[in-house]
Design a protein around this motif. Structure first.
Motif, short mmCIF file in Angstrom:
data_model
loop_
_atom_site.label_atom_id
_atom_site.label_comp_id
_atom_site.label_asym_id
_atom_site.label_seq_id
_atom_site.Cartn_x
_atom_site.Cartn_y
_atom_site.Cartn_z
N SER A 148 0.82 -1.27 -0.11
CA SER A 148 0.06 0.11 -0.03
C SER A 148 0.79 1.30 -0.02
O SER A 148 0.41 2.29 -0.42
CB SER A 148 -0.78 0.13 1.20
OG SER A 148 -0.28 0.16 2.50
N GLY A 149 2.11 1.01 0.31
CA GLY A 149 3.03 2.27 0.41
C GLY A 149 3.43 2.91 -1.08
O GLY A 149 3.61 4.04 -1.13
N ALA A 150 2.91 2.11 -2.04
CA ALA A 150 2.89 2.45 -3.58
C ALA A 150 1.78 3.38 -3.97
O ALA A 150 1.61 3.43 -5.12
CB ALA A 150 3.19 1.26 -4.26
N GLY A 151 0.89 3.44 -3.04
CA GLY A 151 -0.44 3.86 -3.44
C GLY A 151 -1.51 3.18 -4.25
O GLY A 151 -1.40 1.98 -4.11
N ARG A 152 -2.58 3.82 -4.90
CA ARG A 152 -3.37 3.01 -5.31
C ARG A 152 -2.88 2.14 -6.59
O ARG A 152 -3.21 1.01 -6.73
CB ARG A 152 -4.35 4.09 -6.50
CG ARG A 152 -5.42 3.51 -7.06
CD ARG A 152 -6.43 4.36 -7.58
NE ARG A 152 -7.21 4.96 -6.55
CZ ARG A 152 -8.21 5.89 -6.92
NH1 ARG A 152 -8.47 6.44 -8.24
NH2 ARG A 152 -8.89 6.26 -5.89
N SER A 153 -1.90 2.61 -7.41
CA SER A 153 -1.33 1.65 -8.13
C SER A 153 -0.54 0.34 -7.78
O SER A 153 -0.82 -0.62 -8.15
CB SER A 153 0.03 2.40 -9.00
OG SER A 153 1.06 2.72 -8.24
N GLY A 154 0.05 0.51 -6.43
CA GLY A 154 0.58 -0.75 -5.84
C GLY A 154 -0.58 -1.50 -5.29
O GLY A 154 -0.26 -2.56 -5.26
N ILE A 155 -1.62 -1.08 -4.72
CA ILE A 155 -2.68 -1.77 -4.23
C ILE A 155 -3.54 -2.55 -5.36
O ILE A 155 -3.81 -3.56 -5.37
CB ILE A 155 -3.74 -0.81 -3.72
CG1 ILE A 155 -3.07 -0.23 -2.01
CG2 ILE A 155 -5.05 -1.65 -3.19
CD1 ILE A 155 -3.87 0.76 -1.56
N GLU A 156 -3.57 -1.89 -6.54
CA GLU A 156 -4.29 -2.32 -7.58
C GLU A 156 -3.52 -3.50 -8.25
O GLU A 156 -3.86 -4.67 -8.76
CB GLU A 156 -4.51 -1.44 -8.70
CG GLU A 156 -5.50 -0.42 -8.34
CD GLU A 156 -5.99 0.68 -9.40
OE1 GLU A 156 -5.21 0.75 -10.35
OE2 GLU A 156 -6.80 1.62 -9.20
N GLU A 157 -2.09 -3.49 -8.35
CA GLU A 157 -1.17 -4.35 -8.75
C GLU A 157 -1.22 -5.76 -7.91
O GLU A 157 -1.34 -6.82 -8.69
CB GLU A 157 0.45 -3.90 -8.53
CG GLU A 157 1.46 -4.66 -9.18
CD GLU A 157 2.63 -4.42 -8.87
OE1 GLU A 157 3.61 -4.85 -9.81
OE2 GLU A 157 2.87 -3.51 -8.06
N TYR A 158 -1.42 -5.66 -6.62
CA TYR A 158 -1.55 -6.73 -5.98
C TYR A 158 -2.76 -7.33 -5.52
O TYR A 158 -2.95 -8.48 -5.34
CB TYR A 158 -0.89 -6.51 -4.36
CG TYR A 158 0.71 -6.72 -4.44
CD1 TYR A 158 1.29 -7.67 -3.97
CD2 TYR A 158 1.35 -5.51 -4.86
CE1 TYR A 158 2.62 -7.83 -4.02
CE2 TYR A 158 2.82 -5.42 -5.07
CZ TYR A 158 3.64 -6.79 -4.46
OH TYR A 158 4.82 -6.63 -4.47
N GLU A 159 -3.79 -6.60 -5.68
CA GLU A 159 -5.14 -6.91 -5.26
C GLU A 159 -6.03 -6.89 -6.46
O GLU A 159 -7.17 -6.56 -6.67
CB GLU A 159 -5.68 -5.98 -4.37
CG GLU A 159 -5.15 -6.15 -2.96
CD GLU A 159 -5.48 -4.95 -2.02
OE1 GLU A 159 -6.71 -4.33 -2.28
OE2 GLU A 159 -5.31 -4.93 -0.75
#
Length: 317
Positions: A148-159
């Motif tokens: 989640s430290g990568a923001g929305r893009s990081g969250i979308e990448e993993y979820e």
């Protein structure tokens, strides 16, 4: 009287967290811009100049544009991007550093520290001030952080649905290997170091929580200090702090069969510092929530001080 607050970037990770934490407060009126008009410069300008406090939860370039739109001298800005963090005209928002609280209370322009920088500075600054660590020490550090430290893009990448098929996302991943991480300038400036540390962040397959690690060798410290000496300095520096705690020395009791538990401070504004050591080897670790003390929690703690409230109001310790 309610204080008017506007979150510019209300749909990003940090903006959403701040909104959720403020929405239930009776002393705050959160101004909401229509999502369809959130990029309309005139509409944003209206809200920016109507608010008592503006949170900038935007990319650097957009944050700079928003600052230019503020014409109301009474509007106070809390910036969560890396823009302005090393600008000496802006107050740097770590209340636990000596002398920072008074500057924060009177600030009209304040920058919230970067998530990685927060734990690093809180561990290093007291050691430099005490003379245990020299300013030109060749410091290295690394962090393990949730995606989640990568923001929305990081969250979308993993979820998302493709996660299961991606072998790379299931294991920890080093990044910023060109050593140009955006937190490096503030890490050096506010810790008191003459040179930027050699910093390696590592992103892992869990949502939130940071462990920032700093290894030291006592044989090249100016006073040949031990791990116990390091612990004593840190414990004394933060002994009266609410949100920063130095845990008992060599805290085996806080480990899980010898393993460090990264996520114990999640969903709080708490940061815990551990010191481990053996002979000339010293290892300092801080753990905290990258969405809490590393982002929205720190932003609200600073807002509370700026508005004259108890700084822990609405925050989980």
């Amino acid at each position: 009287m309610k204080h008017k607050v506007f979150i510019d970037g209300q749909e990003g990770t940090t903006g959403l967290q701040i909104y959720e934490e403020l929405s239930g407060r009776q002393d705050i009126e959160v101004l909401r811009i229509d999502s369809a008009r959130r990029k309309d410069k005139d509409e944003r300008s209206h809200y920016l100049n109507e608010a008592d406090i503006v949170f900038l939860c935007l990319p650097d370039s957009a944050a700079k544009e928003s600052v230019e739109l503020v014409r109301n001298p009474k509007t106070r800005i809390i910036n969560s991007s890396s823009a302005f963090r090393t600008d000496q005209r802006w107050v740097y928002g770590i209340p636990e550093l000596k002398g920072h609280r008074e500057a924060i209370r009177s600030a009209s322009r304040l920058s919230v520290p970067g998530c990685h920088a927060t734990g690093f500075i809180l561990m290093v600054r007291p050691l430099i001030e005490a003379g245990i660590l020299q300013r030109d020490y060749p410091l290295t550090c690394y962090s393990i952080t949730g995606y989640s430290g990568a923001g929305r893009s990081g969250i979308e990448e993993y979820e998302n649905e493709s996660f299961a098929a991606s072998k790379q996302l299931h294991v920890p991943r080093h990044y910023a290997l060109q050593h140009q991480h955006k937190h490096l300038p503030e890490m050096a400036l506010y810790s008191g170091l003459e040179f930027e540390p050699l910093f390696t962040p590592i992103k892992a397959n869990y949502a939130q929580g940071i462990a920032m690690s700093i290894p030291l060798l006592s044989r090249i410290l100016p006073q040949d200090s031990t791990a116990a000496d390091v612990h004593e300095v840190l414990a004394e520096y933060y002994e009266s702090e609410r949100f920063v705690k130095v845990m008992p020395y060599d805290s085996e009791a806080y480990l899980d069969e010898g393993h460090f538990k990264i996520t114990e401070c999640n969903n709080t504004n708490r940061l815990e510092i551990f010191v481990f050591g053996h002979k000339d080897k010293i290892h300092i670790i801080s753990r905290y929530d990258n969405l809490g003390k590393g982002a929205s929690g720190a932003a609200i703690q600073n807002m509370n001080l700026m508005l004259g409230f108890d700084e822990g109001y609405g925050l989980e310790n």
